[in-house]
Design an enzyme around this catalytic site. Structure first.
Site, PDB file in Angstrom:
ATOM      1  N   PRO A   2      -8.569   4.775 -39.678  1.00  0.00           N
ATOM      2  CA  PRO A   2      -9.295   5.565 -40.673  1.00  0.00           C
ATOM      3  C   PRO A   2     -10.553   6.195 -40.078  1.00  0.00           C
ATOM      4  O   PRO A   2     -11.229   5.592 -39.246  1.00  0.00           O
ATOM      5  CB  PRO A   2      -9.659   4.538 -41.749  1.00  0.00           C
ATOM      6  CG  PRO A   2      -8.709   3.411 -41.556  1.00  0.00           C
ATOM      7  CD  PRO A   2      -8.407   3.371 -40.092  1.00  0.00           C
ATOM      8  N   GLU A   3     -10.844   7.418 -40.519  1.00  0.00           N
ATOM      9  CA  GLU A   3     -12.074   8.061 -40.067  1.00  0.00           C
ATOM     10  C   GLU A   3     -13.223   7.660 -40.988  1.00  0.00           C
ATOM     11  O   GLU A   3     -13.032   7.009 -42.022  1.00  0.00           O
ATOM     12  CB  GLU A   3     -11.863   9.568 -40.003  1.00  0.00           C
ATOM     13  CG  GLU A   3     -10.662   9.928 -39.127  1.00  0.00           C
ATOM     14  CD  GLU A   3     -10.761  11.259 -38.408  1.00  0.00           C
ATOM     15  OE1 GLU A   3     -11.861  11.819 -38.292  1.00  0.00           O
ATOM     16  OE2 GLU A   3      -9.703  11.744 -37.962  1.00  0.00           O
ATOM     17  N   LYS A  52     -17.483   3.497 -38.357  1.00  0.00           N
ATOM     18  CA  LYS A  52     -16.277   2.833 -38.826  1.00  0.00           C
ATOM     19  C   LYS A  52     -16.498   1.337 -39.073  1.00  0.00           C
ATOM     20  O   LYS A  52     -15.536   0.592 -39.254  1.00  0.00           O
ATOM     21  CB  LYS A  52     -15.143   3.052 -37.819  1.00  0.00           C
ATOM     22  CG  LYS A  52     -14.790   4.533 -37.644  1.00  0.00           C
ATOM     23  CD  LYS A  52     -13.640   4.754 -36.680  1.00  0.00           C
ATOM     24  CE  LYS A  52     -13.342   6.236 -36.528  1.00  0.00           C
ATOM     25  NZ  LYS A  52     -12.182   6.507 -35.639  1.00  0.00           N
ATOM     26  N   ARG A 122     -25.507  -0.464 -31.010  1.00  0.00           N
ATOM     27  CA  ARG A 122     -24.603   0.126 -30.024  1.00  0.00           C
ATOM     28  C   ARG A 122     -23.655   1.154 -30.652  1.00  0.00           C
ATOM     29  O   ARG A 122     -22.715   1.617 -29.994  1.00  0.00           O
ATOM     30  CB  ARG A 122     -23.815  -0.960 -29.287  1.00  0.00           C
ATOM     31  CG  ARG A 122     -22.968  -1.870 -30.137  1.00  0.00           C
ATOM     32  CD  ARG A 122     -22.208  -2.868 -29.261  1.00  0.00           C
ATOM     33  NE  ARG A 122     -21.364  -3.760 -30.031  1.00  0.00           N
ATOM     34  CZ  ARG A 122     -21.703  -4.988 -30.401  1.00  0.00           C
ATOM     35  NH1 ARG A 122     -22.886  -5.467 -30.067  1.00  0.00           N
ATOM     36  NH2 ARG A 122     -20.863  -5.742 -31.092  1.00  0.00           N
ATOM     37  N   ASN A 163     -10.025  11.647 -34.679  1.00  0.00           N
ATOM     38  CA  ASN A 163      -9.226  12.687 -34.045  1.00  0.00           C
ATOM     39  C   ASN A 163      -9.129  13.955 -34.888  1.00  0.00           C
ATOM     40  O   ASN A 163      -9.113  15.074 -34.356  1.00  0.00           O
ATOM     41  CB  ASN A 163      -7.822  12.141 -33.765  1.00  0.00           C
ATOM     42  CG  ASN A 163      -7.162  12.823 -32.587  1.00  0.00           C
ATOM     43  OD1 ASN A 163      -7.822  13.494 -31.804  1.00  0.00           O
ATOM     44  ND2 ASN A 163      -5.864  12.659 -32.455  1.00  0.00           N
ATOM     45  N   ARG A 259      -5.495   9.934 -26.778  1.00  0.00           N
ATOM     46  CA  ARG A 259      -5.306  10.484 -28.121  1.00  0.00           C
ATOM     47  C   ARG A 259      -4.839  11.924 -28.024  1.00  0.00           C
ATOM     48  O   ARG A 259      -5.239  12.671 -27.123  1.00  0.00           O
ATOM     49  CB  ARG A 259      -6.616  10.428 -28.926  1.00  0.00           C
ATOM     50  CG  ARG A 259      -7.178   9.035 -29.112  1.00  0.00           C
ATOM     51  CD  ARG A 259      -6.264   8.136 -29.931  1.00  0.00           C
ATOM     52  NE  ARG A 259      -6.070   8.644 -31.274  1.00  0.00           N
ATOM     53  CZ  ARG A 259      -6.905   8.428 -32.293  1.00  0.00           C
ATOM     54  NH1 ARG A 259      -8.016   7.725 -32.111  1.00  0.00           N
ATOM     55  NH2 ARG A 259      -6.636   8.910 -33.491  1.00  0.00           N
TER      56      ARG A 259
END
Length: 270
Positions: A2-3, A52, A122, A163, A259
Site C-alpha cells: 500500500p502507498e 508507510k 530514519r 510505484n 520494481r
C-alpha cells in the site's frame, strides 16, 4: 505494498471511530497475545502515520504502549462488522459495533516512545504530513547521483511514495525518471513535491489513486475507463505498450531496483 495515502486513511478511521472508546483487544492468531492482553479494555489516544508506518498509541501506563504496524507486501488492516471473524488475525481491535482486523503484516510490535522516534528519525519526508520539511529534503536530493525515479521510491527520502505515485508524478511534470537528483533545479524539485502533495491528498479523500487531468478522463477522450485492481485513472502505471493519452507514443516499462517503472519517452524529456 500500500502507498502512503492508504496508511493515512487507516489512521484517520482509527482516530474517528475508535479513539477514546473502551476497546476489546485480542490476537486471535496468538502471535500478539501477550501484548494484546496489556492493551485490552484500554482506549486509543492517537493513531499517527509517517510514510508507510502506522503507530497506534494506547492510553496505558506502560513503557511499551504504541502498536507499530507496517503492512508490507501482503498485510491488510480492515474495518469490518463484528461477525466478520475469519483468517489469521494478528490483532483485533473491537468496539461495540465494528472491529479493526489486522492480517498478514510485516510488523506488528508493541514499542516505546523512544523506539517510535528512532523509526521516525530514519524515515523521509511525508508529503501528507503538515510538518513535512521538503526544504531539508531538497539538499539531499541535489547531492545524489541516483536517478529521481530511484529516489522517489526510497522511503528514507520520500516517505509514503510508492510505484504508482512515482510514475504518475514524473509523467505529469514531464520529468525523465532517469534524470539524476543532482541535475534537478530547485524549481523542478518544488514542482515534484507539490504534485505529490496534491495527488496523495486526493488519494486520502477518495481511497484510490487518480492522477489524470480532466481533459484526459474517459468521458473527455471517449475511451473506456481503466480496469485494474488498484482502481483510479492513471497515465502510465501498468500501461506498457499502450498509447500515451497525451502524445500517442507507446508507454515503456523497465525494471528499476526490483520494481517495474513505467514512463513515456516522448513526453518525459525534462
Amino acid at each position: 505494498m500500500p502507498e502512503g495515502h492508504v496508511i493515512h486513511r487507516l489512521a484517520n478511521t482509527l482516530n474517528e471511530d475508535f479513539r477514546g472508546k473502551d476497546l476489546q483487544v485480542t490476537s486471535p492468531q496468538g502471535r500478539f497475545a501477550a501484548e494484546a492482553a496489556l492493551l485490552d479494555e484500554h482506549s486509543i489516544a492517537r493513531a499517527e502515520t509517517f510514510g508507510k508506518h502506522l503507530f497506534v498509541d494506547f492510553d496505558i501506563d506502560h513503557p511499551e504502549h504504541i502498536v507499530y504496524i507496517h503492512l508490507g507486501l501482503i498485510g491488510t488492516l480492515r474495518f469490518e462488522p463484528l461477525e466478520d471473524y475469519w483468517g489469521q488475525m494478528r490483532l483485533r481491535i473491537a468496539t461495540d459495533t465494528q472491529a479493526a482486523n489486522l492480517r498478514g503484516p510485516q510488523f506488528c510490535r508493541l514499542i516505546t516512545d523512544a523506539e517510535m522516534q528512532a523509526i521516525v528519525d530514519r524515515t523521509g519526508e511525508d508529503p501528507l504530513r503538515a510538518d513535512a520539511r521538503p526544504a531539508e529534503l531538497w539538499p539531499r536530493v541535489k547531492r545524489s547521483k541516483r536517478s529521481i525515479g530511484s529516489l522517489l521510491m526510497d522511503q528514507k527520502y520520500f516517505a509514503g511514495v510508492g510505484n504508482i505515485y512515482r510514475a504518475e508524478t514524473l509523467f505529469r511534470l514531464g520529468v525523465s525518471p532517469f534524470a539524476a537528483g543532482s541535475s534537478l533545479s530547485t524549481e523542478l524539485f518544488d514542482e515534484i513535491w507539490a504534485d505529490l502533495v496534491h495527488l496523495m491528498r486526493i488519494g486520502v479523500e477518495r481511497g484510490r489513486i487518480d492522477t489524470v487531468r480532466d481533459e484526459h478522463l474517459p468521458e473527455a477522450m471517449g475511451r473506456e475507463p481503466r480496469k485494474d485492481d488498484h482502481g483510479g485513472e492513471v497515465y502510465v502505471y501498468r500501461r506498457a505498450g499502450l498509447p500515451c493519452y497525451v502524445c500517442g507514443a507507446p508507454i515503456m516499462e523497465k525494471v528499476m531496483e526490483g520494481r517495474n517503472l513505467f514512463w513515456c519517452p516522448s513526453c518525459q524529456q525534462r
